[in-house]
Write a protein that holds these residues in place. Structure first.
Motif, PDB file in Angstrom:
ATOM      1  N   THR A  77      23.911 -30.971   0.564  1.00 13.41           N
ATOM      2  CA  THR A  77      22.292 -29.256  -0.162  1.00 13.41           C
ATOM      3  C   THR A  77      22.107 -28.124   0.808  1.00 13.41           C
ATOM      4  OG1 THR A  77      21.888 -31.195  -1.519  1.00 13.41           O
ATOM      5  CG2 THR A  77      20.554 -28.430  -1.702  1.00 13.41           C
ATOM      6  N   ASP A 111      15.077 -36.677  -7.031  1.00 15.08           N
ATOM      7  CA  ASP A 111      15.334 -35.528  -7.187  1.00 15.08           C
ATOM      8  C   ASP A 111      16.358 -35.192  -8.011  1.00 15.08           C
ATOM      9  OD1 ASP A 111      13.610 -32.404  -7.853  1.00 15.08           O
ATOM     10  OD2 ASP A 111      15.524 -32.159  -6.061  1.00 15.08           O
ATOM     11  N   ALA A 112      17.552 -35.570  -6.284  1.00 16.55           N
ATOM     12  CA  ALA A 112      18.497 -35.143  -6.874  1.00 16.55           C
ATOM     13  C   ALA A 112      19.702 -36.169  -8.161  1.00 16.55           C
ATOM     14  CB  ALA A 112      19.602 -35.849  -5.848  1.00 16.55           C
ATOM     15  N   ALA A 114      18.160 -36.306 -11.353  1.00 15.11           N
ATOM     16  CA  ALA A 114      17.169 -36.217 -11.924  1.00 15.11           C
ATOM     17  C   ALA A 114      17.804 -34.704 -13.029  1.00 15.11           C
ATOM     18  CB  ALA A 114      15.747 -35.365 -11.492  1.00 15.11           C
ATOM     19  N   PRO A 115      18.273 -35.463 -14.280  1.00 15.93           N
ATOM     20  CA  PRO A 115      18.989 -34.274 -14.764  1.00 15.93           C
ATOM     21  C   PRO A 115      17.912 -33.121 -15.341  1.00 15.93           C
ATOM     22  CG  PRO A 115      17.249 -35.581 -16.512  1.00 15.93           C
ATOM     23  CD  PRO A 115      17.440 -36.256 -15.095  1.00 15.93           C
ATOM     24  N   ARG A 116      19.265 -31.860 -14.599  1.00 18.39           N
ATOM     25  CA  ARG A 116      18.849 -30.640 -14.721  1.00 18.39           C
ATOM     26  C   ARG A 116      18.756 -30.117 -16.262  1.00 18.39           C
ATOM     27  NH1 ARG A 116      17.027 -30.668  -9.733  1.00 18.39           N
ATOM     28  NH2 ARG A 116      18.289 -31.488  -8.278  1.00 18.39           N
TER      29      ARG A 116
END
Length: 116
Positions: A77, A111-112, A114-116
């Motif tokens: 990231t 967090d990575a 988690a659906p966006r």
């Protein structure tokens, strides 16, 4: 009175102490029974100790996987090296957290995912 030390992993962890209300109340058979009871207690405590050790290793392995995953995510990231990503995790995780909150590495991974 008869006493039997309970030793687990070369460490005295307790004792089985037997008492009789009358003098000479212990026989050879009762002495042998005491040895047997102490052996069972030792075996039970050794098993509990090994179980606790296995649980601790399992938690450590899980934590290590989470940290490795978080380091990889930070590298991808933010374009930083593995050492820098680990340093960021270490520095940030040393800040006081609320009791019972998930580890920083676990939060980064969650967090990575988690659906966006």
């Amino acid at each position: 009175m008869a006493g039997y030390r309970i030793v687990v992993e070369d460490r005295k962890v307790g004792a089985l102490n037997l008492f009789s209300d009358r003098p000479g109340g212990f026989t050879r058979a009762s002495g042998d029974a005491g040895v047997l009871l102490a052996a069972f207690a030792t075996t039970a405590l050794a098993g509990a100790s090994e179980h606790a050790r296995a649980e601790s290793l399992s938690r450590g392995l899980q934590s290590n996987r989470e940290i490795g995953t978080a380091v990889g995510l930070l590298m991808a990231t933010h374009g930083v090296s593995a050492d820098r990503a680990f340093e960021v995790l270490r520095e940030t995780s040393s800040e006081p957290e609320r009791e019972g909150s998930p580890s920083l590495a676990r939060r980064v991974v969650a967090d990575a995912e988690a659906p966006r």
